[in-house]
Design a protein around this motif. Structure first.
Motif, PDB file in Angstrom:
ATOM      1  N   GLN A   1      63.229  50.540   6.495  1.00 19.05           N
ATOM      2  CA  GLN A   1      61.848  50.664   6.963  1.00 19.05           C
ATOM      3  C   GLN A   1      60.950  49.797   6.094  1.00 19.05           C
ATOM      4  O   GLN A   1      61.301  49.445   4.980  1.00 19.05           O
ATOM      5  CB  GLN A   1      61.390  52.126   6.863  1.00 19.05           C
ATOM      6  N   GLY A   2      59.793  49.446   6.603  1.00 18.01           N
ATOM      7  CA  GLY A   2      58.836  48.698   5.797  1.00 18.01           C
ATOM      8  C   GLY A   2      58.386  47.425   6.478  1.00 18.01           C
ATOM      9  O   GLY A   2      58.730  47.153   7.626  1.00 18.01           O
ATOM     10  N   GLU A   3      57.607  46.636   5.744  1.00 18.30           N
ATOM     11  CA  GLU A   3      57.062  45.391   6.287  1.00 18.30           C
ATOM     12  C   GLU A   3      58.147  44.396   6.661  1.00 18.30           C
ATOM     13  O   GLU A   3      58.074  43.755   7.697  1.00 18.30           O
ATOM     14  CB  GLU A   3      56.120  44.747   5.264  1.00 18.30           C
ATOM     15  N   THR A   4      59.108  44.235   5.779  1.00 15.00           N
ATOM     16  CA  THR A   4      60.211  43.303   6.055  1.00 15.00           C
ATOM     17  C   THR A   4      61.516  44.093   6.078  1.00 15.00           C
ATOM     18  O   THR A   4      62.129  44.318   5.031  1.00 15.00           O
ATOM     19  CB  THR A   4      60.287  42.194   4.987  1.00 15.00           C
ATOM     20  N   PRO A   5      61.946  44.515   7.275  1.00 18.56           N
ATOM     21  CA  PRO A   5      63.187  45.292   7.376  1.00 18.56           C
ATOM     22  C   PRO A   5      64.388  44.486   6.869  1.00 18.56           C
ATOM     23  O   PRO A   5      64.466  43.282   7.075  1.00 18.56           O
ATOM     24  CB  PRO A   5      63.319  45.575   8.865  1.00 18.56           C
TER      25      PRO A   5
END
Length: 144
Positions: free
Chosen positions: A20-24
């Motif tokens: 998860q997050g901005e840049t998977p």
């Protein structure tokens, strides 16, 4: 030094998830069946070890795109241990190889399924500069 080199076949298709997050980031998990060199003292008759592996990022993406059950690969990495408490309250210990580099150990044609690299019909001759020419008919290479 913590370094491991394994050669074996995938026991199943890689299981790939993304963080998860901005840049998977790709996280691929697979198991390798690695033949034992000697079977002299084996009490259980087992001739292979089944090693759990995990590949992150680009290695995980490579596993997702190219690796399949039965593919023979060479994997380099490090051993990582850990533990967690399962839902029954029992502490479970884990050991896996964190893959830092992986490559095919045979061509696609020599194993029947899985793999990637097509076997050329004739070995390419080295050019005068010492590098081999890529044979005609190969459109895509399995690395970037």
């Amino acid at each position: 030094m913590n370094k491991v080199i394994l050669m074996g076949r995938l026991t199943r298709d890689p299981e790939v998830r993304y963080s998860q997050g901005e840049t998977p980031m790709a996280i691929a998990r697979y198991s390798l069946a690695v033949d034992r060199r000697f079977n002299r003292n084996s009490q259980d008759g087992q001739t292979a070890d089944f090693i759990n592996c995990v590949a992150f990022g680009r290695n995980g993406e490579f596993a997702e795109k190219y690796l399949r059950k039965g593919t023979k690969i060479l994997a380099e990495g490090r051993i990582q241990t850990g533990s967690y408490t399962n839902k029954d309250g029992v502490k479970v210990y884990t050991t896996e190889v964190v893959v830092e580099n992986q490559e095919f150990a045979e061509s696609k044609g020599s194993q029947g399924e899985g793999g990637y690299a097509p076997a050329p019909s004739a070995a390419p001759a080295p050019a005068d500069d010492g590098f081999m020419n890529i044979p005609d008919g190969i459109e895509e290479l399995p690395f970037s």
